[in-house]
Scaffold this active site. Structure first.
Site, PDB file in Angstrom:
ATOM      1  N   GLU A 118       0.827  -1.202   0.000  1.00 25.82           N
ATOM      2  CA  GLU A 118       0.000   0.000   0.000  1.00 25.82           C
ATOM      3  C   GLU A 118       0.870   1.264   0.000  1.00 25.82           C
ATOM      4  O   GLU A 118       0.445   2.322  -0.454  1.00 25.82           O
ATOM      5  CB  GLU A 118      -0.926  -0.010   1.229  1.00 25.82           C
ATOM      6  CG  GLU A 118      -2.163   0.833   1.050  1.00 25.82           C
ATOM      7  CD  GLU A 118      -3.239   0.555   2.092  1.00 25.82           C
ATOM      8  OE1 GLU A 118      -4.408   0.402   1.711  1.00 25.82           O
ATOM      9  OE2 GLU A 118      -2.910   0.493   3.295  1.00 25.82           O
ATOM     10  N   HIS A 123       6.801 -27.176   0.400  1.00 25.41           N
ATOM     11  CA  HIS A 123       5.996 -28.220  -0.233  1.00 25.41           C
ATOM     12  C   HIS A 123       4.872 -27.611  -1.056  1.00 25.41           C
ATOM     13  O   HIS A 123       3.869 -28.273  -1.334  1.00 25.41           O
ATOM     14  CB  HIS A 123       5.442 -29.158   0.840  1.00 25.41           C
ATOM     15  CG  HIS A 123       6.530 -29.819   1.621  1.00 25.41           C
ATOM     16  ND1 HIS A 123       7.052 -31.043   1.292  1.00 25.41           N
ATOM     17  CD2 HIS A 123       7.252 -29.373   2.679  1.00 25.41           C
ATOM     18  CE1 HIS A 123       8.030 -31.348   2.140  1.00 25.41           C
ATOM     19  NE2 HIS A 123       8.172 -30.343   2.985  1.00 25.41           N
ATOM     20  N   LYS A 132     -14.097   2.510  -2.731  1.00 23.96           N
ATOM     21  CA  LYS A 132     -14.853   2.992  -1.556  1.00 23.96           C
ATOM     22  C   LYS A 132     -16.038   3.829  -2.006  1.00 23.96           C
ATOM     23  O   LYS A 132     -17.149   3.692  -1.495  1.00 23.96           O
ATOM     24  CB  LYS A 132     -13.964   3.866  -0.675  1.00 23.96           C
ATOM     25  CG  LYS A 132     -13.017   3.109   0.223  1.00 23.96           C
ATOM     26  CD  LYS A 132     -12.443   4.108   1.224  1.00 23.96           C
ATOM     27  CE  LYS A 132     -11.225   3.587   1.923  1.00 23.96           C
ATOM     28  NZ  LYS A 132     -10.545   4.599   2.714  1.00 23.96           N
TER      29      LYS A 132
HETATM   30  O1  PA5 Z   1      -2.713   2.027   6.072  1.00 30.93           O
HETATM   31  C1  PA5 Z   1      -3.783   2.577   5.931  1.00 30.93           C
HETATM   32  O2  PA5 Z   1      -3.928   3.817   6.051  1.00 30.93           O
HETATM   33  C2  PA5 Z   1      -5.033   1.783   5.632  1.00 30.93           C
HETATM   34  O3  PA5 Z   1      -4.754   0.429   5.420  1.00 30.93           O
HETATM   35  C3  PA5 Z   1      -6.029   1.910   6.777  1.00 30.93           C
HETATM   36  O4  PA5 Z   1      -5.429   1.446   7.954  1.00 30.93           O
HETATM   37  C4  PA5 Z   1      -7.306   1.121   6.504  1.00 30.93           C
HETATM   38  O5  PA5 Z   1      -7.876   1.513   5.297  1.00 30.93           O
HETATM   39  C5  PA5 Z   1      -8.300   1.327   7.617  1.00 30.93           C
HETATM   40  O6  PA5 Z   1      -8.519   2.692   7.797  1.00 30.93           O
HETATM   41  P1  PA5 Z   1      -9.166   3.281   9.109  1.00 30.93           P
HETATM   42  O7  PA5 Z   1      -8.231   3.078  10.238  1.00 30.93           O
HETATM   43  O8  PA5 Z   1      -9.405   4.707   8.806  1.00 30.93           O
HETATM   44  O9  PA5 Z   1     -10.442   2.523   9.330  1.00 30.93           O
END
Ligand code: PA5
Length: 432
Positions: free
Chosen positions: A285, A306, A420
């Protein structure tokens, strides 16, 4: 003292590995990236020495434990779940929730992450609503998956305990000032723990996101922070020479100069399986932007010998394998001698399980190296709080600096927005 080391020899020494001139060429950029990083460090760099979150979590954890809690449900997804899950898997008993209460250091732990009704139903089947606490964790305060899980659990608690009971058993871990969960926590008068504004979800394991569930389970939060602080100090001292930082350049070059754009983290300990899942999110990410980034993948040794090692050895040459080795497995088991007349079995007698695990690790590393398959090793003295704290911090530093080398912003995630928006629209959220 944290015992974590990084060995990159097999990224350069293997046939087809990185050449000296390639490393020399990237070095000035690495120094520049490290200088920039240390001049204006991201928020996660101050966490190891910020005692206030650990103290607040210790207070809340004590309240939970002294209330006679039987169950603690952590609700969150992505960066709000993977760090605490990694800690739980690494440091608590593998069958933690089925141990008798007196053998645990806290209530049973459950993670409501995905919006799979099967999982949440199962949690509610085993948890006791009379003595369950819920911790809803979302930095933005409105992540659909998290709020959906929370709404169901909230309803379940209200049904059993009434409003007052639900309020007394619920914690909101969220942005210190804004968001819908803030609003809910004021309306419902919930206990609140902060996720600092300058720390993004996937870098937040050392905030209350990771520290509260760790404290609730009686893990050594101080040691976790001590390990992380040691790493941060070493990065300050060694700068671009710190192995976590050099690793950023190594993996960047493996991808961009060698076309090895899959980074496999192969952990030789079941306890570290979720650590790899945490790292996969961190690397993916943070770096997968503008057509750049390498694809992280988790594997477990020996299990995946394996399953996947055939592909690593003889499939497309697009991978770098990063082995995570654990030196000391304290619960080792000796193999009792038996069937000594059967060559294929008798030889095992007298050895130990950990010995076999690490011999297999070494054999896989050697086989990869001899076949010219680049690989590196992260070695932990043992799986404990201090070493994990060090490793979390080191991999976060490495990812942030890799972001500079790739020329991408490691701290945003614009690519997840489109999905989203469509979800919000289809589910009828006003304004979408
Ligand atoms: O690293 C990040 O910012 C994302 O993976 C968030 O942690 C994830 O989308 C969850 O977001 P939030 O904590 O706002 O619910």
């Amino acid at each position: 003292m944290a015992e974590v080391s990084f060995d990159y020899e097999n990224l350069t020494e293997v046939e087809g590995g990185l050449r000296r001139d390639e490393l020399d060429k990237v070095r000035p950029r690495l120094r520049e990236a490290t200088d920039g990083f240390l001049e204006d460090p991201p928020g996660f760099m101050r966490l190891p020495k910020t005692g206030e979150y650990a103290e607040a979590c210790a207070r809340v954890a004590e309240e939970i434990r002294s209330s006679g809690a039987t169950d603690f449900i952590h609700v969150g997804i992505g960066g709000s779940a993977l760090g605490p899950m990694a800690l739980h898997k690494a440091l608590n008993h593998p069958y933690y929730n089925v141990l008798p209460a007196e053998a645990r250091r806290g209530p049973r732990l459950h993670f409501a992450e995905n919006t799979d009704p099967n999982t949440l139903s199962a949690i509610l089947d085993v948890a006791d609503p009379q003595s369950t606490w819920v911790n809803v964790v979302t930095k933005s305060g409105s992540t659909a998956e998290t709020m959906a899980n929370f709404l169901v659990i909230r309803g379940w608690l209200v049904d059993s305990l009434g409003n007052f009971g639900y309020q007394g058993r619920s914690i909101a871990t969220t942005d210190p000032e804004e968001g819908f969960l803030r609003e809910i926590s004021s309306r419902d008068d919930l206990t609140v723990l902060p996720i600092p504004k300058d720390v993004g979800g996937r870098f937040s394991v050392l905030t209350p996101v990771g520290l509260l569930p760790a404290a609730v389970a009686g893990l050594e939060v101080e040691a976790l922070l001590t390990g992380a602080a040691r790493c941060a100090d070493e990065v300050h001292e060694q700068r671009a020479e710190h192995p976590a930082v050099t690793g950023a350049a190594m993996h960047y070059l493996m991808d961009t100069a060698r076309g090895r754009n899959i980074r496999v983290m192969m952990t030789y300990a079941d306890a570290l399986e979720r650590l790899a899942a945490w790292f996969v999110q961190l690397w993916a990410e943070s770096l997968g932007k503008d057509g750049k980034g390498s694809t992280p993948h988790g594997a477990v040794g020996t299990t995946d010998q394996h399953s996947q090692v055939q592909l690593y050895m003889e499939g497309p040459q697009d991978k770098v394998v990063e082995i995570v080795e654990v030196e000391d497995h304290p619960l080792d088991l000796r193999l009792p001698p038996a069937y000594e007349d059967l060559d294929g079995v008798g030889y095992l007698g007298g050895h130990t399980m950990a010995e076999l695990l690490n011999v297999e690790l070494d054999a896989t590393r050697k086989a990869l190296t001899e076949a010219g398959r680049p690989n590196s090793t992260i070695k932990l003295g043992a799986v404990n709080e201090e070493n994990l704290g060090y490793l979390f911090q080191a991999l976060e530093v490495q990812t942030a600096i890799a972001g500079s080398l790739y020329g991408v912003n490691a701290f945003d995630q614009p690519g997840v927005e489109a999905g989203k928006q469509i979800t919000y629209k289809r589910m009828g959220r006003p304004g979408y």
